[in-house]
Design an enzyme around this catalytic site. Structure first.
Site, PDB file in Angstrom:
ATOM      1  N   ASP A  93      -8.241 -11.075   6.700  1.00  0.00           N
ATOM      2  CA  ASP A  93      -8.256  -9.685   6.243  1.00  0.00           C
ATOM      3  C   ASP A  93      -9.703  -9.199   6.051  1.00  0.00           C
ATOM      4  O   ASP A  93     -10.094  -8.126   6.526  1.00  0.00           O
ATOM      5  CB  ASP A  93      -7.476  -9.615   4.921  1.00  0.00           C
ATOM      6  N   LYS A 110       0.836  -1.219   0.000  1.00  0.00           N
ATOM      7  CA  LYS A 110       0.000   0.000   0.000  1.00  0.00           C
ATOM      8  C   LYS A 110       0.861   1.255   0.000  1.00  0.00           C
ATOM      9  O   LYS A 110       0.402   2.335  -0.376  1.00  0.00           O
ATOM     10  CB  LYS A 110      -0.923  -0.006   1.212  1.00  0.00           C
ATOM     11  N   HIS A 162      -3.052 -12.284  -1.319  1.00  0.00           N
ATOM     12  CA  HIS A 162      -4.087 -12.182  -0.289  1.00  0.00           C
ATOM     13  C   HIS A 162      -5.410 -11.592  -0.797  1.00  0.00           C
ATOM     14  O   HIS A 162      -6.387 -11.557  -0.070  1.00  0.00           O
ATOM     15  CB  HIS A 162      -3.587 -11.409   0.951  1.00  0.00           C
TER      16      HIS A 162
END
Ligand SMILES: [Fe+2]
Length: 219
Positions: A150, A72, A121
């Site tokens: 998550d 990110k 993921h």
């Protein structure tokens, strides 16, 4: 303890502290709540434990969870931090974070799983995820575990634009995603965890210490 041993333990603690520092870097990006990465790591480790994984495997999944969102850092804050729905172009940029993360972690030969967790993921069990649209067991199991942890934390977290969702609602969403978004076996393990969590401890309002105690995790 001799000098060498002391140095060895110091290096181990330093590695652990650096991993947590990097997890905080990831959590600083965008609108995720404090400690998102560590909660994902803890939930993932508990799922791994319930799946019968060894202590070493559980710990590796924990470390993968800590760094899953490190990519990110390569996406502008105006996008990761946006409260409402992303425009197509922005979403495309957001979807680059798994590959960026994998690139950041690719040379960590001592723990190749770190890049695996970062890269896959956001894959979905039905093959509709990204970046590689892998399906079913083609998605590494650790990544399937992190993916559901998550998603669970996203729903059970207070963001700047939404409050913590009720436990029953979150449970229903996990149930709905069984076999489509999530690996059905892993989803059942998480559903078991939710059912044993009668006081709804597993959410972002709970301190990490209490969550750790809830899982009876020993350091
Ligand atoms: Fe992510």
């Amino acid at each position: 303890m001799d000098d060498y041993e002391e140095k060895y333990h110091k290096q181990k603690r330093l590695t652990d502290q650096l991993m947590h520092a990097l997890a905080k870097v990831a959590d600083e990006c965008g609108n995720y709540t404090k400690d998102h990465s560590e909660r994902v790591a803890l939930y993932s480790m508990e799922i791994a434990r319930r799946l019968g994984k060894s202590r070493a495997e559980q710990y590796e999944i924990y470390q993968m969870g800590l760094l899953h969102d490190i990519g990110k850092i390569g996406v502008p804050d105006t996008i990761t931090g946006k409260a409402d729905n992303l425009a197509d172009k922005e979403y495309d940029m957001m979807k680059r974070h798994p590959m960026i993360g994998a690139k950041i972690l690719q040379n960590i030969n001592e723990l190749p799983g770190l890049a695996v967790g970062a890269r896959w993921h956001h894959e979905r069990y039905d093959g509709q995820g990204y970046p590689d649209a892998l399906a079913g067991e083609d998605i590494p199991e650790e990544a399937r575990i992190i993916a559901i942890a998550d998603a669970y934390d996203a729903m059970s977290s207070q963001r700047n634009y939404s409050s913590v969702m009720g436990q029953q609602y979150v449970r229903t969403e996990i149930e709905k995603g069984k076999g489509t978004q999530f690996d059905p076996v892993i989803a059942d393990v998480l559903l078991e965890m939710i059912d044993s969590d009668v006081d709804y401890v597993m959410n972002s309002e709970t301190s990490l210490l209490v969550i750790r105690e809830f899982f009876e995790i020993l350091d």
